[in-house]
Structure formats: structure tokens, C-alpha cells
Design an enzyme around this catalytic site. Sequence first.
Site: not given
Length: 272
Positions: A44, A102
Amino acid sequence: MSTAFTGVFQRGFGTFPLRSEKLKSAVRTAAEIGYRAFDTAQWYGNEADLGAVLPELGIDRTLLQITTKVHPHNMSADKFMPSVEKSLRDLKTEQVDVLLLHWPPNDNPVEPSLTLLQDAYEKGYAKHIGVSNYTTAMMRAAVRCLDAKLVINQIEFHPLLNQDKVLATAAEVGIRLGSYCSIARGEIFKYPVLGEIGEGHGKSAAQVALRWILQKGVALNTMSTKRANMQANFDVMDFVLSSSEMQKIDVLTTADYRISNAETVPFAPVWD
Ligand SMILES: NC(=O)c1ccc[n+]([C@@H]2O[C@H](COP(=O)([O-])OP(=O)(O)OC[C@H]3O[C@@H](n4cnc5c(N)ncnc54)[C@H](OP(=O)(O)O)[C@@H]3O)[C@@H](O)[C@H]2O)c1
């Protein structure tokens, strides 16, 4: 104090795609409302922004649950630990509460990256570890190869997608599920039944969708830039959907609407 994904930590605040002042402002508002679990990721590009705003909240660090995720490109033996150490520096913490992988590795066995995750846990870099976007076969492989417990598998979970197989396997192997895209980025609003059910409870369609997720035993992760939406997403503990209401919402899962697929994310596995 709650343990991972229990109590107030069942309602997490996601930070993608927020950055800089937008992220800081959203996190300040979310914390005022009562959120204590915050979800970020190396991907992110906002761990440093989150790390900068957390001390300003005036909330004891032990009362927060900070989750971050290792980027798929950092899952090799040479990159894994340095990447986690950078996350800790950026987040200004010696230990994250939850460290996730992730995405599973494309076409590769899951064991090497899981072993690195466990190494990070044993070094004390994370209080808890987990995964994200794992299929049923991957969850089974994970519990076979690890001594440490995986506390969560964060997956796309909302009323427009049937995740019954993943739910059943998660229960069988003892891994909790956590949601992302919990309101399918707004797609749920095309289905009037959610609003109709909400009317009987004085709740909105979004709140009904989130309550359905919670009643499936799945922890929530929601994101909004607007105070009213953040508040609504947090106010989902004071009503209960009946089994017939749950079943009416179950019907929507036949829409088979999936946001994270191979076209949108190169790391997406073949889903169950
Ligand atoms: N592990 C993974 O691979 C993965 C993938 C995707 C996302 N995530 C995580 O999950 C979090 C949430 O997922 P998401 O943001 O992609 O999807 P989402 O929660 O389904 O949708 C977020 C969007 O919905 C709007 N919204 C939020 N609450 C609302 C409400 N009550 N009423 C109306 N609109 C509302 C927000 O706009 P406004 O700002 O206008 O409210 C925002 O644009 C992310 O922030 C991230 O932390 C993880």
C-alpha cells in the site's frame, strides 16, 4: 485487552488506497469513532504514514492491533526479513500485532514463504501471524508445515460471493477468516433486499452486509474516507439477523461477483 481479531479488533479499519494526509485524517477519525485495529501492507506504500499518525492518537500501543502484510515480491529468503524490518521501522514499532503473507506465491509451493513468516514470528517481529488470499488446499498445507498458529486468512468476503468451502476448511484447520472488499466496493447496493432487511432493524444495506459477515464468524475489515460511513461500519454490534434473513442474503452469493481475480491481481491463485 483483546486478542487478535476478537472484541473491538473484529472490526478493523483498512487503509488501502489511502496515503499521506488522507490516510492520517481517516485514521484519526476512525480512532475517534472507536476503531482499534488498523490494516496496512507493504504494497500500500502507506506504512510510514500510518506509523506517523499512530503516536498522535494518544492511544496506548497495547490497545491497538496493527496488521501489515509482506509484499509477494519480498517473499524470497534474501528479501523477506529486511522487508519486515523496514515495515517495523516505518510503523515505528518493535513488533506488529499481526504479520500476513499478502498473496500466495504464483505456481510455487507455499512452504518456503510460510517458514520465513514463522522465522519472523520467532524473532519477535510479530505477535501473531497469518495469511491472505489462501485457498483451502493452501490452508491445509500451511497447518501441516508450521508449528506456530496462523490466526487469520484475510480474503475477499461479501454477500455477492460464495466462500462456503473456504469457511468450512478454515473451521476445520482452526484458522479464522477476515474479510476484505466487505461491501464489494459498493456493488452490494444493487441488491435491494439488503436495504429491505435493514429497514426492520433501523440499519443500512451496508450494515446488514457487514452483520452477515460477522454472523458467518468472519472478522471485518472496512475502509472509508467519510465519517458517516466509518461510523455506520462500526455500528454493527447492536442488532442480530435472524436465520431467515441470513438465508435471504445467502441467496445473493450466487451472483459470484469477485473483485480479486487473475485479471485484476497477477498473484491471484485458482480459487476454490
Ligand atoms: N488482503 C488483500 O489482498 C486485500 C485486498 C483488498 C483490500 N484489502 C483491505 O481491505 C480493506 C477494505 O477493502 P476495500 O476498501 O477494497 O473494499 P470495500 O470495503 O468493499 O469498499 C470500500 C469503498 O466503499 C465505500 N464505503 C465504505 N463504507 C461504506 C458505507 N457504509 N456506505 C457506502 N459506501 C461505503 C468507500 O467509499 P467512501 O470513502 O466514500 O466511504 C470505499 O470507496 C482495504 O482498505 C484493505 O485494507 C485487502
